[in-house]
Design a protein around this motif. Structure first.
Motif, PDB file in Angstrom:
ATOM      1  N   LEU A 257       0.801  -1.257  -0.137  1.00 45.71           N
ATOM      2  CA  LEU A 257       0.154   0.009  -0.067  1.00 45.71           C
ATOM      3  C   LEU A 257       0.834   1.210  -0.067  1.00 45.71           C
ATOM      4  N   GLN A 258       0.478   2.475  -0.433  1.00 42.46           N
ATOM      5  CA  GLN A 258       1.173   3.700  -0.479  1.00 42.46           C
ATOM      6  C   GLN A 258       0.339   4.802  -0.056  1.00 42.46           C
ATOM      7  N   ILE A 259       0.911   5.784   0.443  1.00 41.49           N
ATOM      8  CA  ILE A 259       0.338   7.095   0.772  1.00 41.49           C
ATOM      9  C   ILE A 259       1.364   8.094   0.273  1.00 41.49           C
ATOM     10  N   ARG A 260       0.787   9.321  -0.260  1.00 42.39           N
ATOM     11  CA  ARG A 260       1.667  10.242  -0.719  1.00 42.39           C
ATOM     12  C   ARG A 260       2.564  10.964   0.674  1.00 42.39           C
ATOM     13  N   THR A 261       3.636  11.283   0.276  1.00 40.40           N
ATOM     14  CA  THR A 261       4.517  11.661   1.458  1.00 40.40           C
ATOM     15  C   THR A 261       4.053  13.175   2.086  1.00 40.40           C
ATOM     16  N   ASP A 262       3.271  13.886   0.890  1.00 42.42           N
ATOM     17  CA  ASP A 262       2.931  14.928   1.664  1.00 42.42           C
ATOM     18  C   ASP A 262       1.248  15.065   1.696  1.00 42.42           C
ATOM     19  N   ALA A 263       0.718  13.896   2.056  1.00 40.78           N
ATOM     20  CA  ALA A 263      -0.617  13.701   2.060  1.00 40.78           C
ATOM     21  C   ALA A 263      -1.346  14.767   3.248  1.00 40.78           C
ATOM     22  N   LEU A 264      -0.650  14.983   4.227  1.00 38.76           N
ATOM     23  CA  LEU A 264      -1.257  15.717   5.484  1.00 38.76           C
ATOM     24  C   LEU A 264      -0.042  16.533   6.155  1.00 38.76           C
ATOM     25  N   PRO A 265      -0.121  17.501   6.667  1.00 39.11           N
ATOM     26  CA  PRO A 265       0.913  18.237   7.476  1.00 39.11           C
ATOM     27  C   PRO A 265       1.145  17.532   8.625  1.00 39.11           C
ATOM     28  N   PRO A 266       2.516  17.398   9.166  1.00 42.35           N
ATOM     29  CA  PRO A 266       2.901  16.736  10.279  1.00 42.35           C
ATOM     30  C   PRO A 266       1.981  16.912  11.480  1.00 42.35           C
ATOM     31  N   GLY A 267       1.688  15.832  11.997  1.00 43.90           N
ATOM     32  CA  GLY A 267       0.971  15.935  13.350  1.00 43.90           C
ATOM     33  C   GLY A 267      -0.579  15.951  13.184  1.00 43.90           C
ATOM     34  N   ALA A 268      -0.966  15.972  11.750  1.00 38.92           N
ATOM     35  CA  ALA A 268      -2.418  15.612  11.621  1.00 38.92           C
ATOM     36  C   ALA A 268      -3.214  14.871  12.233  1.00 38.92           C
ATOM     37  N   ARG A 269      -4.061  15.018  12.888  1.00 40.21           N
ATOM     38  CA  ARG A 269      -4.992  14.048  13.557  1.00 40.21           C
ATOM     39  C   ARG A 269      -5.993  13.148  12.737  1.00 40.21           C
ATOM     40  N   VAL A 270      -5.708  12.050  12.756  1.00 37.64           N
ATOM     41  CA  VAL A 270      -6.429  11.158  11.708  1.00 37.64           C
ATOM     42  C   VAL A 270      -7.004   9.972  12.379  1.00 37.64           C
ATOM     43  N   ILE A 271      -7.953   9.271  11.759  1.00 37.44           N
ATOM     44  CA  ILE A 271      -8.496   7.825  12.018  1.00 37.44           C
ATOM     45  C   ILE A 271      -8.138   7.074  10.689  1.00 37.44           C
ATOM     46  N   VAL A 272      -7.987   5.892  10.636  1.00 34.21           N
ATOM     47  CA  VAL A 272      -7.850   5.090   9.405  1.00 34.21           C
ATOM     48  C   VAL A 272      -9.087   4.180   9.420  1.00 34.21           C
ATOM     49  N   VAL A 273      -9.451   3.932   8.064  1.00 36.79           N
ATOM     50  CA  VAL A 273     -10.580   3.191   7.736  1.00 36.79           C
ATOM     51  C   VAL A 273     -10.527   2.457   6.806  1.00 36.79           C
ATOM     52  N   ASP A 274     -11.392   1.167   7.026  1.00 36.35           N
ATOM     53  CA  ASP A 274     -11.387   0.185   6.091  1.00 36.35           C
ATOM     54  C   ASP A 274     -13.034  -0.355   6.278  1.00 36.35           C
ATOM     55  N   ASP A 275     -13.321  -1.370   5.124  1.00 38.84           N
ATOM     56  CA  ASP A 275     -14.762  -1.707   5.389  1.00 38.84           C
ATOM     57  C   ASP A 275     -14.780  -2.989   6.337  1.00 38.84           C
ATOM     58  N   VAL A 276     -13.702  -4.014   5.981  1.00 37.63           N
ATOM     59  CA  VAL A 276     -13.665  -5.202   6.880  1.00 37.63           C
ATOM     60  C   VAL A 276     -12.465  -5.560   7.416  1.00 37.63           C
ATOM     61  N   LEU A 277     -12.268  -5.710   8.694  1.00 36.28           N
ATOM     62  CA  LEU A 277     -11.114  -6.250   9.549  1.00 36.28           C
ATOM     63  C   LEU A 277     -11.308  -7.715   9.495  1.00 36.28           C
ATOM     64  N   ALA A 278     -10.259  -8.359   8.677  1.00 40.44           N
ATOM     65  CA  ALA A 278     -10.403  -9.832   8.589  1.00 40.44           C
ATOM     66  C   ALA A 278      -8.780 -10.374   9.489  1.00 40.44           C
ATOM     67  N   THR A 279      -7.887 -10.522   8.712  1.00 41.22           N
ATOM     68  CA  THR A 279      -6.510 -10.778   9.667  1.00 41.22           C
ATOM     69  C   THR A 279      -6.116  -9.883  10.215  1.00 41.22           C
ATOM     70  N   GLY A 280      -6.314  -8.291   9.698  1.00 38.50           N
ATOM     71  CA  GLY A 280      -5.940  -7.315  10.215  1.00 38.50           C
ATOM     72  C   GLY A 280      -4.645  -6.609   9.540  1.00 38.50           C
ATOM     73  N   GLY A 281      -4.045  -7.506   8.674  1.00 42.59           N
ATOM     74  CA  GLY A 281      -2.772  -7.180   8.025  1.00 42.59           C
ATOM     75  C   GLY A 281      -3.117  -5.796   7.217  1.00 42.59           C
ATOM     76  N   THR A 282      -3.992  -5.728   6.463  1.00 37.63           N
ATOM     77  CA  THR A 282      -4.275  -4.354   5.504  1.00 37.63           C
ATOM     78  C   THR A 282      -4.228  -3.126   6.615  1.00 37.63           C
ATOM     79  N   LEU A 283      -5.247  -3.377   7.624  1.00 40.85           N
ATOM     80  CA  LEU A 283      -5.277  -2.034   8.271  1.00 40.85           C
ATOM     81  C   LEU A 283      -3.973  -1.834   9.345  1.00 40.85           C
ATOM     82  N   ARG A 284      -3.368  -2.869   9.785  1.00 40.21           N
ATOM     83  CA  ARG A 284      -2.117  -2.601  10.243  1.00 40.21           C
ATOM     84  C   ARG A 284      -0.959  -1.644   9.071  1.00 40.21           C
ATOM     85  N   ALA A 285      -1.093  -2.224   8.123  1.00 38.58           N
ATOM     86  CA  ALA A 285      -0.259  -1.501   7.275  1.00 38.58           C
ATOM     87  C   ALA A 285      -0.516  -0.180   6.847  1.00 38.58           C
ATOM     88  N   ALA A 286      -1.841   0.061   6.808  1.00 40.17           N
ATOM     89  CA  ALA A 286      -2.416   1.345   6.553  1.00 40.17           C
ATOM     90  C   ALA A 286      -2.123   2.340   7.789  1.00 40.17           C
TER      91      ALA A 286
END
Ligand code: 5GP
Length: 172
Positions: free
Chosen positions: A102-131
Motif C-alpha cells: 500500500l502507498q500514501i503520498r509523502t505530503d498527504a497531510l501536514p505533520p501531526g495531523a490528527r487522523v483515523i484510518v478506515v476500511d470496510d472489513v477487518l479480517a486478519t488485520g494485516g491491511t489495516l495495520r499496514a495502513a
C-alpha cells in the motif's frame, strides 16, 4: 441487530473456495442502510478534534469519504502501488499467500495531523495495520481505526496495538 447489518450478504466460496465473504455492497445500495452504517462508524469519534479520515483502497474509499463528510474532516487515500502521483511511502504486508503493498503520498497531510484510518472489513488485520503504519510514517497522529465489519473469529485484535482504539460497527 440494526437493519443495516441485515443487509450484509454472505457469499460462499468468494474470492476463493472455502472463504465466506461478507458483501457490504447491499448496505451501500440502500439509502437508509448506508446512512445508518456510516452513523454507526462515526459515533465513537464524534466530538474528537480530527483533521482527516484515511481510507484504504477500495471499499475504504467509499466508507472513508462518507465518514469524513459525517465527521467534517478531510479525506486521504491509501492506495495500491502505482496509483498515486508524486512521492509516496510504501508498506509491504503479508497475506495468507504472498504479500501486498500500500502507498500514501509523502505530503498527504501536514505533520501531526490528527487522523483515523478506515476500511470496510477487518479480517486478519494485516491491511489495516499496514495502513496505520503508513499514516504514522507519513507523520500523522493516528488516533485510532474504524471498520464497518470485524470478523472476530480471525482474532485480528491479538496482533493489534492495544494502545490504539479499534472500533467496529459490527462484529461477526
Ligand atoms: P485483512 O488484511 O484484515 O486480512 O483483510 C482485510 C482486507 O481484505 C480489507 O481491505 C477488506 O476489504 C478485504 N476483505 C477481507 N475479507 C473480506 C470480506 O469478507 N468482505 C469484504 N467486503 N472484504 C474483505
Amino acid at each position: 441487530m440494526s437493519r443495516w447489518q441485515d443487509l450484509i450478504r454472505d457469499v460462499a466460496d468468494f474470492p476463493r473456495p472455502g472463504i465466506l465473504f461478507k458483501d457490504i455492497t447491499p448496505v451501500l445500495a440502500d439509502a437508509d442502510g448506508f446512512e445508518e452504517a456510516v452513523e454507526a462508524m462515526a459515533e465513537p469519534w464524534r466530538g474528537m478534534a480530527l483533521d482527516a479520515v484515511i481510507g484504504v483502497e477500495s471499499r475504504g474509499f467509499i466508507l472513508g469519504a462518507a465518514l469524513a463528510r459525517a465527521l467534517g474532516t478531510g479525506f486521504v487515500p491509501v492506495r495500491k502501488p502505482g496509483k498515486l502521483p508524486g512521492a509516496t511511502l510504501t508498506a509491504e504486508y503479508a497475506l495468507e499467500y504472498g504479500s501486498d503493498r500500500l502507498q500514501i503520498r509523502t505530503d498527504a497531510l501536514p505533520p501531526g495531523a490528527r487522523v483515523i484510518v478506515v476500511d470496510d472489513v477487518l479480517a486478519t488485520g494485516g491491511t489495516l495495520r499496514a495502513a496505520v503504519a503508513l499514516a504514522q510514517r507519513q507523520g500523522a497522529h493516528v488516533l485510532g481505526a474504524a471498520v464497518l465489519v470485524e470478523l472476530g473469529f480471525l482474532q485480528a485484535r491479538d496482533r493489534w496495538d492495544a494502545a490504539l482504539p479499534l472500533r467496529a460497527a459490527a462484529t461477526f
